[in-house]
Design an enzyme around this catalytic site. Structure first.
Site, PDB file in Angstrom:
ATOM      1  N   SER A  69      34.801 -47.472  91.188  1.00 26.89           N
ATOM      2  CA  SER A  69      35.218 -46.898  89.915  1.00 26.89           C
ATOM      3  C   SER A  69      35.326 -45.372  89.938  1.00 26.89           C
ATOM      4  CB  SER A  69      34.242 -47.389  88.845  1.00 26.89           C
ATOM      5  OG  SER A  69      34.623 -46.974  87.578  1.00 26.89           O
ATOM      6  N   ASP A 289      40.074 -48.623  84.779  1.00 25.29           N
ATOM      7  CA  ASP A 289      39.609 -49.427  83.647  1.00 25.29           C
ATOM      8  C   ASP A 289      39.010 -48.568  82.533  1.00 25.29           C
ATOM      9  OD1 ASP A 289      37.227 -48.800  84.894  1.00 25.29           O
ATOM     10  OD2 ASP A 289      36.457 -50.861  84.935  1.00 25.29           O
ATOM     11  N   ASN A 381      32.644 -43.771  76.789  1.00 27.68           N
ATOM     12  CA  ASN A 381      33.219 -43.326  78.064  1.00 27.68           C
ATOM     13  C   ASN A 381      34.659 -43.791  78.289  1.00 27.68           C
ATOM     14  OD1 ASN A 381      33.141 -46.025  78.970  1.00 27.68           O
ATOM     15  ND2 ASN A 381      31.105 -45.778  79.865  1.00 27.68           N
ATOM     16  N   PRO A 505      16.963 -46.179  80.878  1.00 29.31           N
ATOM     17  CA  PRO A 505      17.124 -46.125  82.330  1.00 29.31           C
ATOM     18  C   PRO A 505      18.581 -46.428  82.674  1.00 29.31           C
ATOM     19  CG  PRO A 505      16.140 -48.218  81.689  1.00 29.31           C
ATOM     20  CD  PRO A 505      16.304 -47.420  80.432  1.00 29.31           C
ATOM     21  N   SER A 506      19.148 -45.691  83.607  1.00 26.26           N
ATOM     22  CA  SER A 506      20.525 -45.974  84.034  1.00 26.26           C
ATOM     23  C   SER A 506      20.553 -47.319  84.761  1.00 26.26           C
ATOM     24  CB  SER A 506      20.994 -44.874  84.976  1.00 26.26           C
ATOM     25  OG  SER A 506      22.068 -45.338  85.758  1.00 26.26           O
ATOM     26  N   THR A 508      23.082 -47.821  86.886  1.00 26.24           N
ATOM     27  CA  THR A 508      23.910 -47.573  88.068  1.00 26.24           C
ATOM     28  C   THR A 508      23.366 -46.479  88.979  1.00 26.24           C
ATOM     29  OG1 THR A 508      25.250 -45.906  86.966  1.00 26.24           O
ATOM     30  CG2 THR A 508      25.999 -48.175  86.747  1.00 26.24           C
TER      31      THR A 508
HETATM   32  C1  16G Z   1      29.054 -49.213  84.358  1.00 26.61           C
HETATM   33  C2  16G Z   1      29.548 -50.099  83.265  1.00 26.61           C
HETATM   34  C3  16G Z   1      29.862 -49.287  82.043  1.00 26.61           C
HETATM   35  C4  16G Z   1      28.645 -48.497  81.619  1.00 26.61           C
HETATM   36  C5  16G Z   1      28.083 -47.709  82.760  1.00 26.61           C
HETATM   37  C6  16G Z   1      26.722 -47.174  82.377  1.00 26.61           C
HETATM   38  C7  16G Z   1      30.867 -52.101  83.528  1.00 26.61           C
HETATM   39  C8  16G Z   1      32.142 -52.672  84.080  1.00 26.61           C
HETATM   40  N1  16G Z   1      30.735 -50.794  83.695  1.00 26.61           N
HETATM   41  O1  16G Z   1      30.031 -48.302  84.746  1.00 26.61           O
HETATM   42  O2  16G Z   1      30.229 -50.166  81.036  1.00 26.61           O
HETATM   43  O3  16G Z   1      28.945 -47.631  80.574  1.00 26.61           O
HETATM   44  O4  16G Z   1      27.913 -48.547  83.887  1.00 26.61           O
HETATM   45  O5  16G Z   1      26.132 -46.546  83.462  1.00 26.61           O
HETATM   46  O6  16G Z   1      30.033 -52.793  82.978  1.00 26.61           O
HETATM   47  P1  16G Z   1      24.607 -46.151  83.416  1.00 26.61           P
HETATM   48  O7  16G Z   1      23.795 -47.402  83.192  1.00 26.61           O
HETATM   49  O8  16G Z   1      24.360 -45.506  84.729  1.00 26.61           O
HETATM   50  O9  16G Z   1      24.444 -45.179  82.287  1.00 26.61           O
HETATM   51 MG    MG Z   2      36.067 -47.930  86.312  1.00 26.91          MG
END
Ligand code: 16G
Ligand code: MG
Length: 551
Positions: A69, A289, A381, A505-506, A508
């Site tokens: 992404s 996306d 976002n 908590p994040s 990602t």
């Molecule tokens: C991912 C998610 C997005 C969310 C982001 C939050 C999908 C396809 N994408 O990119 O929706 O806003 O994570 O990130 O679900 P974070 O948890 O690190 O804040």
């Molecule tokens: Mg994306």
């Protein structure tokens, strides 16, 4: 005899893709995502898992998207797409994580066997998988690893090549609905472009053409989609594409793209001389996306139009059409947001429509939106779409309008069903949706922006010893642990006019995120950093090493 796992094939190929020793993988909000260079074993295993998921669903086609992404170019990732084009069912995320973390080939075989038993998979069923990747340099070799996994489980495969995440979601749904009453479109890129452009042209027919639109493609795969749709759109809309250098090393998402715009609240430097006062543009993210709009105002200032603004614009338009069609008794329109939605947007929308708040992540928004007849969901976002329930689509198909005005509104609603990619957020489809509304309302960025005034806000991340110590409730708006911290945050927030702040908590990254808003920008910044300071102190951060900006 019941069909067996092809253990020898799996073992032989698994040996070619050993798991790196010290890494723990996690299938999170965005699937698996980390440095592309360590993902070989994960891709192989995801191939096997995708085959199992298809068998579990009676041979329906499963999608696999290789992308990271908006992340920088060295990262890569992979996620599965379920048959209707939606995110992988949550209960399978644990299966994905367990397969990815098996230490050896032998452990992997056991983990596969455990998934088969646990999910009660009938191995005699066929497995069908379609896959695609974005433009990252690590993509081809990761796809080769994925193909080995698909071969090991004996899946029938289709390579969709280099394409956007939402196009892959579209293809999955199109394949699985072929020949049914819910047919989604032809299962090809051509089918996708025809469907979207056909609906768009109908929607804007008779409206004066809007000025050309600057599109920042983030140097990612969205550039291909933009280029390809141009001949389909004819003169109904003109693009001025930028950041289309998909082959330039390091360019992807670098100082451009939707995430750059949202997090810095700035125009990508590469567009500095491209937009004049009054002109609008937009940014995709690396897999197309997410969509962010912006314009340059009369004082030559950059103004951002984010996912919340898109939701307000689109929801208002749809509500109006439903009313004009005479369907307001039958069709209930609702909005889904997350805690990141600007407080002003929530107020604006809640005065007009039912609004629900859910935890971050597309799967949460998508599922909540399914509960409305027409559910509009957008994350701030820029990721979002609109869902029309099957009953609502039936209503729109069979409804007999009684006046010419009703008939026109109905026709527009039917075209919106075709224009909008209902499987997932789609920058290109959302762009056409926004342009449709702007054309209908004769809005420039200025009028759109004036629907409501954003509260100043600030997002900060904090590195903590253990992210798992942070648990939330109330759609991530309140902390339940570490205990006592929420009370301190509440006390702080009270001191700021229009103050609101939350900590989560994040999903990602290995960090905790802090969001704050207030009536004045300086106050929003101060509140964010004060809350970040509380988080830092509470969780074992050494006050002596406390970042200075945390006040
Ligand atoms: C991912 C998610 C997005 C969310 C982001 C939050 C999908 C396809 N994408 O990119 O929706 O806003 O994570 O990130 O679900 P974070 O948890 O690190 O804040
Ligand atoms: Mg994306």
């Amino acid at each position: 005899m019941a069909a067996q796992l092809p253990l020898d094939d799996i073992a032989r190929l698994a040996d070619l893709h050993p798991k790196p020793g010290h890494i723990r993988f996690q299938y999170g909000t965005a699937g698996f995502r980390t440095l592309g260079s360590v993902l070989d074993s994960v891709l192989f295993r995801v191939g096997v898992l995708a085959g199992l998921r298809s068998k579990k669903l009676d041979g329906k086609t499963i999608g696999v998207m290789v992308t990271a992404s908006h992340n920088p170019e060295p990262d890569n990732g992979v996620k599965l797409v379920d048959p209707r084009g939606e995110m992988l069912e949550a209960s399978w995320e644990a299966h994905a994580t367990s397969l990815a973390n098996a230490a050896s080939t032998e452990d992997f075989l056991q983990a596969v066997d455990a998934v088969v038993k646990n999910a009660k998979i009938d191995l005699s069923k066929p497995a069908k998988v379609i896959y695609a990747r974005d433009t990252r340099p690590s993509g081809p070799s990761l796809v080769a690893s994925l193909e080995d996994g698909l071969k090991a489980i004996g899946a029938e495969t289709r390579d969709a090549g280099v394409t956007t995440t939402p196009i892959l979601h579209y293809l999955v749904r199109a394949i699985n609905t072929k020949g049914t009453s819910a047919e989604y479109g032809d299962d090809s890129e051509d089918g996708y472009f025809k469907k979207l452009s056909g609906a768009f042209k109908q929607l804007v027919s008779g409206k004066p053409a809007l000025p050309p639109l600057v599109v920042d493609c983030a140097n990612g795969v969205g550039a291909n989609a933009v280029e390809k749709i141009v001949p389909y759109l004819g003169d109904s809309l003109t693009f001025i594409p930028h950041n289309t250098a998909t082959a330039t090393p390091g360019a992807l998402n670098n100082a451009c793209g939707a995430d750059y715009v949202k997090t810095t609240q700035k125009l990508p430097p590469s567009l500095a001389n491209e937009l004049k006062s009054g002109e609008r543009g937009c940014s995709f993210d690396g897999d197309a996306d997410r969509l962010m709009y912006f314009y340059i105002d009369a004082r030559n200032q950059f103004r951002m139009l984010d996912g919340d603004k898109i939701a307000a614009l689109v929801a208002g338009f749809i509500v109006e059409l439903v009313k004009n069609a005479g369907l307001e008794e039958k069709i209930r329109v609702g909005i889904v947001q997350t805690a990141y939605a600007n407080g002003s947007s929530t107020k604006y929308l809640a005065d007009r429509l039912p609004v629900r708040c859910v935890p971050t992540g597309v799967k949460h928004l998508h599922h909540a939106a399914e509960h409305f007849n027409i559910g509009v969901y957008f994350e701030a976002n820029g990721h979002g779409t609109v869902l029309f329930s099957p009953e609502t689509q039936g209503t729109l198909a069979s409804y007999e309008p009684s006046t010419p005005a009703q008939s026109t509104a109905l026709k527009h609603l039917r075209n919106l069903v075709q224009l909008i990619n209902q499987t997932v957020g789609d920058a290109l489809s959302d762009l056409l949706l926004v342009e449709t509304v702007l054309a209908h309302k004769s809005y420039s960025g200025v009028e759109w922006d004036s629907l409501y005034v954003d509260l100043p806000n600030r997002l900060v991340k904090v590195l903590v010893a253990d992210v798992r110590a942070f648990q939330t409730e109330d759609a991530e708006r309140r902390l339940v642990s570490p205990r006592g911290l929420q009370g301190k945050i509440d006390a702080l927030v009270k001191r700021y006019e229009g103050g609101r702040s939350f900590v989560r908590p994040s999903g990602t990254e290995d960090v905790v995120r802090v969001y704050a808003e207030a009536v004045m920008k300086s106050q929003a910044d101060e509140l964010a950093f004060r809350v970040a300071g509380l988080v830092y102190d509470e969780t074992g951060g050494d006050p002596a090493t406390r970042p200075k900006e945390f006040l």
